[in-house]
Design an enzyme around this catalytic site. Structure first.
Site, short mmCIF file in Angstrom:
data_model
loop_
_atom_site.label_atom_id
_atom_site.label_comp_id
_atom_site.label_asym_id
_atom_site.label_seq_id
_atom_site.Cartn_x
_atom_site.Cartn_y
_atom_site.Cartn_z
N VAL A 135 40.46 33.63 31.57
CA VAL A 135 40.67 34.46 30.38
C VAL A 135 40.72 35.91 30.85
O VAL A 135 39.68 36.48 31.19
CB VAL A 135 39.55 34.26 29.35
CG1 VAL A 135 39.83 35.07 28.08
CG2 VAL A 135 39.37 32.78 28.99
N ALA A 185 43.11 43.19 29.15
CA ALA A 185 43.86 44.41 29.47
C ALA A 185 43.02 45.35 30.32
O ALA A 185 43.56 46.13 31.11
CB ALA A 185 44.30 45.09 28.17
N GLU A 244 36.50 28.58 36.29
CA GLU A 244 35.27 27.90 36.68
C GLU A 244 34.08 28.42 35.90
O GLU A 244 33.24 27.67 35.42
CB GLU A 244 35.03 28.10 38.18
CG GLU A 244 36.09 27.46 39.07
CD GLU A 244 37.25 28.39 39.40
OE1 GLU A 244 37.61 29.23 38.55
OE2 GLU A 244 37.80 28.27 40.50
N CYS A 289 36.86 31.50 43.80
CA CYS A 289 36.52 32.80 44.38
C CYS A 289 35.02 32.84 44.70
O CYS A 289 34.23 31.99 44.29
CB CYS A 289 36.90 33.92 43.40
SG CYS A 289 35.76 34.13 42.02
N CYS A 343 32.57 32.90 41.71
CA CYS A 343 32.39 31.59 41.06
C CYS A 343 31.51 30.68 41.92
O CYS A 343 30.71 29.92 41.39
CB CYS A 343 33.73 30.94 40.79
SG CYS A 343 34.60 31.70 39.41
#
Ligand code: THU
EC number: 3.5.4.5
Length: 152
Positions: free
Chosen positions: A62, A65, A74, A106, A109
């Protein structure tokens, strides 16, 4: 290294999902990817988290901007599970659109996953559905976790 007697390979947990259960987990990660909100990276990711009790929580990335506020798939899945009262996990499957490469989580995560133990499995998939499976302690060796806070 493996098999030299000094660095035993991590043993796979006996409750590794298999058969239809595993196929469902993999499918749920692909389905979650379809919900990804990623207008900036255009890199959709889906994750599906299998709890010790057999429930599956899925999540997608998610973005925002304000780029730095984006959340990976994850962590979305983990936050959904935790907020529904689940803290014990068996496996997570991760899906992306990369055709020739397995998606890998990553570092942030990996650390969030590690909060909930080092002995569970992460299924890294390619777009064609093939996968490799890694234990969390393989993805994040020598990790820092909640137990360490008790050592001082
Ligand atoms: N992303 C994930 O959701 N999971 C991964 O394993 C790698 C990267 C997201 C973060 C960002 O929205 C986009 O993919 C590009 O980095």
């Amino acid at each position: 290294m493996e098999g030299d007697g000094q660095h035993p390979a991590p043993t796979a947990p006996p409750d590794r999902p298999h058969g239809e259960r595993l196929q469902l987990l993999l499918r749920r990660s692909r389905e979650a990817k379809n919900c990804a909100y990623c207008p900036y990276s255009r890199f959709p990711v889906g994750a599906a988290l299998l709890t010790a009790g057999g429930e599956i929580f899925s999540g997608c990335n998610v973005e925002n901007a304000c780029y730095s506020l984006g959340v990976c798939a994850e962590r979305t899945a983990i936050q959904k599970a935790i907020s529904e009262g689940h803290t014990s996990f068996r496996a997570m499957a991760i899906a992306s659109d990369m055709g020739d490469h397995f998606i890998t989580p990553c570092g942030a995560c990996r650390q969030v996953m590690r909060e909930f133990g080092t002995d569970w499995d992460i299924y890294l998939t390619k777009a064609d559905g093939t996968y490799i499976v890694k234990r969390l302690e393989e993805l994040l060796p020598l990790s820092f976790g909640p137990e360490d806070l008790k050592k001082v």
